[in-house]
Design an enzyme around this catalytic site. Structure first.
Site, short mmCIF file in Angstrom:
data_model
loop_
_atom_site.label_atom_id
_atom_site.label_comp_id
_atom_site.label_asym_id
_atom_site.label_seq_id
_atom_site.Cartn_x
_atom_site.Cartn_y
_atom_site.Cartn_z
CD GLU A 222 -3.85 -0.86 -2.90
OE1 GLU A 222 -4.92 -0.52 -3.43
OE2 GLU A 222 -3.51 -0.48 -1.77
CD GLU A 296 -8.20 -3.65 -2.57
OE1 GLU A 296 -8.39 -2.43 -2.29
OE2 GLU A 296 -7.30 -4.33 -2.07
#
Length: 694
Positions: A222, A296
């Site tokens: 991320e 995710e």
């Protein structure tokens, strides 16, 4: 029939004809817009082969020539189409004795991949010292995944977020006062290179093209949400390649996904919980000729201390999942099994609103398909139903999951021993002397790598005619403070990071005869708790103390008496590590007498188990805040502010016969009619009034 009657009939028929035409047109339009929805399911399901019972036999038949590839609409593995159904299971969040059990339950849900992060802070606790044993036996976890029949998505970091202490980064990086994590700052990159040299060299033979289970490897994590250095991601990628990783590389981002911080030619994946079509459209526009992957899909959420317990209702969960599957996007359930932040391993979030720093609780149940203790939930069953209906290639039959876990209700355990804080400090072999207070990371203990976790005790003496004592900056993270004269305690308090430049008043003391103000000798003491380093920071939207570069814990500034800096500090690291717990359990404890005690203090009791130990849950009604241990194993933190009310106790930390229970309680005044804890057979993660639906 008259002309008038015929005219009326024609008029009626004309009206009906118009209605029929209009209704037909409306039906065509509706069908036109529904076609993508109606057809998507069959389109993808008809083009992906049904998942074989023996995945490895099917995808390695005829020899392995290619690994996982991401070109066109579909992933291929060894040139055969594959739809990835993956579940996040972090090996470091539960005992290795249960690895196979959890993976079998993942397999029984129809998944074909397990995803795991790798926690750098556990594997390299001190610079150049590595641990891959027991619950950190990474190769054993990979072997188990392959034996169960699962492929592996491998996410080695170096940063992993994951609501884990400092996002998995080791504390000793902070000994460099100029450290800039997640950048090309040379000392950071050098440390990453050394660590990857160990972990990637260890697993490189476990890649799919070399006969192992690893089919894909993530580059960092991320980074679009952090975005501090445009050269950083290419640098991490090159280090990964340098140590022999040849499988598919990819990046993973949530709201921060952008061309700027993804990598040319590298698969981008996305993370989210809702608004699936919008998020997948963003991903598809960014890479139109590659398969979609939700790295995710957040099956639930985590909790911070003092918040309500978070739940993601199954109705909303299945709706998003259905959209993902109908879009033909492969998916990784984050989390499929959450586990526990045992010990001091919980992280914290840096938020944009006061008090900016939010520490995470011990449980990582996450409202996932498998509960914190590994039970199959209604969400697990709902997941299987959705996958069976909409997942391309879903198997026609599923293996039976392992039988349900048996839980023990061991009941009440009385505390029989007691040690006040001073005796706990006397047990520590290390007492350091420093001119000025320093953070725990800057201490000289642990071979010069400093203190990582736990509590740090500070003591200094000073003379005063009265005035103010001020703690510079903010404490990191929560402190108990005492002020003594030579013969008595005159002040005590608790404060935390939310108070900047905390002050206390030193009252003037006048001589009864002369009425002059006397100079008195004072002793100032502080016990500071590291509540968990920040694991997620959104760009720079937080004050400096809450940013990831500034996660030093303890006293992070001077303490002043009036305008004078206090010097000559005695500092004691109270780490509660394995060696310290052995000492503690072998000590002679004071007998408990009475109904109230001065904290902080440790309490000890014994749980006697006949027969084979079973999983259980520790309930601490009446206690305030602290840490609980069973046979020296750190179960984690408890705090009456909740929402968590119990601590998970897995059977492998227990044994037949006497089990030593130690509670380190921080509150000043503990008032319990008979100090005890209770072992129950179910978790209590909230009360019905303390739940928030996502």
């Amino acid at each position: 029939m008259s002309l008038k009657s015929m005219a009326n009939i024609l008029t009626v028929r004309s009206v009906h004809l118009k209605r029929i035409v209009i209704l037909s047109l409306i039906s065509i339009v509706i069908i036109w817009y529904m076609l993508p929805t109606l057809n998507t399911r069959t389109y993808y399901q008809n083009r992906i082969p049904q998942m074989e019972k023996d995945l490895y036999a099917y995808y390695t038949k005829g020899g392995v020539g290619k690994g996982l590839e991401a070109e066109g609409e579909f992933f291929t593995l060894n040139k055969r189409k594959i739809f990835l159904l993956s579940g996040a299971v972090h090996y470091f969040r539960f005992p290795h004795e249960y690895w196979r059990n959890r993976l079998l339950k993942l397999k029984a849900a129809g998944l074909n991949v397990v995803e795991t992060y790798v926690a750098w802070n556990l594997h390299e606790p001190h610079p150049g010292e590595y641990n891959f044993q027991g619950n950190l036996d990474l190769l054993h976890f990979l072997d188990t995944a392959k034996e169960v029949g699962l492929f592996v998505i491998f996410r080695p970091g170096p940063y992993i977020c994951s609501e884990w202490e400092w996002g998995g980064l080791p504390h000793w990086l902070l000994r460099d006062p100029d450290m800039k994590i997640r950048t090309t700052y040379p000392p950071f990159i050098k440390a990453v290179d050394r660590y990857f040299g160990q972990v990637l060299s260890l697993v490189k033979e476990y890649q799919f093209t070399k006969g192992g289970p690893i089919i894909a490897v993530q580059i960092e994590n991320e980074y679009g949400s952090y975005a501090a250095d445009e050269k950083y991601m290419p640098s991490v990628m090159e280090i990964i390649k340098k140590y022999g990783i040849v499988e598919l590389l990819f990046t993973s981002d949530g709201e921060g996904i952008s061309d700027e911080y993804t990598l040319p030619g590298i698969l981008a994946t996305i993370n989210f919980q809702r608004n699936a079509n919008v998020k997948l459209d963003i991903l598809q526009r960014q890479q139109p000729n590659r398969p979609l992957m939700v790295m995710e899909y957040w099956s639930g959420w985590f909790d911070h201390w003092g918040e309500n317990h978070h739940l993601f209702p199954n109705s909303a969960y299945t709706e998003t999942l259905r959209t993902i599957l109908k879009r033909g996007a492969s998916v990784n359930f984050y989390m499929f099994y959450g586990g526990t932040n045992f010990g001091f391993m919980n992280g914290a979030n840096s938020e944009r609103s006061d008090p900016y720093y939010y520490p995470t609780i011990t449980s990582y149940d996450y409202d996932a398909p498998l509960s914190e203790s590994g039970d199959i939930t209604l969400k697990w069953k709902a997941t299987v139903e959705e996958l069976r209906a909409y997942a391309p290639g879903f198997p026609s039959s599923l293996p039976e999951p392992p039988p349900p876990t048996a839980y023990a209700k061991y009941g009440k355990v009385m505390m029989t021993g007691y040690l006040p804080l001073q005796q706990l400090l006397d047990t520590v072999a290390i007492i350091e002397q420093h001119e000025h207070p320093v953070s725990m990371e800057m201490l000289d203990c642990n071979g010069g790598s400093g203190q990582a976790y736990g509590f740090t005790f500070y003591r200094a003496n000073f003379e005063s005619l009265g005035g103010k004592v001020r703690v510079e900056n903010r404490i990191a993270d929560r402190a108990q403070i005492w002020l003594h004269t030579s013969d008595k305690l005159i002040f005590k308090d608790v404060f935390d990071w939310s108070k900047e430049n905390y002050e206390l008043t030193v009252a003037q003391v006048k001589n009864l005869k002369t009425k002059e103000v006397e100079r008195k000798l004072y002793k100032l003491e502080l016990l500071v708790e590291n509540l968990g380093r920040v694991n997620f920071q959104w760009h720079n939207d937080a004050p400096p103390f809450a940013t990831m570069d500034n996660q030093r814990k303890g006293l992070v500034g001077n303490i002043l008496h009036n305008s004078e800096i206090l010097t000559n500090w005695e500092i004691i690291p109270l780490q509660f590590d394995a060696d310290y717990m052995k000492k503690l359990m072998s000590m002679q404890w004071l007998d408990i007498i009475g109904t109230s005690w001065i904290g902080p203090a440790a309490f000890m009791g014994t749980l006697d188990i006949s027969g084979t130990p079973q999983d259980t849950f520790l309930r601490l009604d009446g206690w305030g805040k602290g840490v609980a241990f069973v046979n020296g194993f750190n179960l984690g933190r408890y705090w009456k502010k909740g929402p968590q009310q119990t601590l998970y106790v897995p059977a492998p930390v227990l044994h037949t016969g006497p089990n030593v229970i130690i509670i380190f309680e921080l509150e000043f005044d503990i008032r319990l009619p008979s100090p005890s804890v209770t072992f129950i057979n179910q978790p209590v993660l909230s009360t019905s009034t303390r739940e928030t639906y996502m």
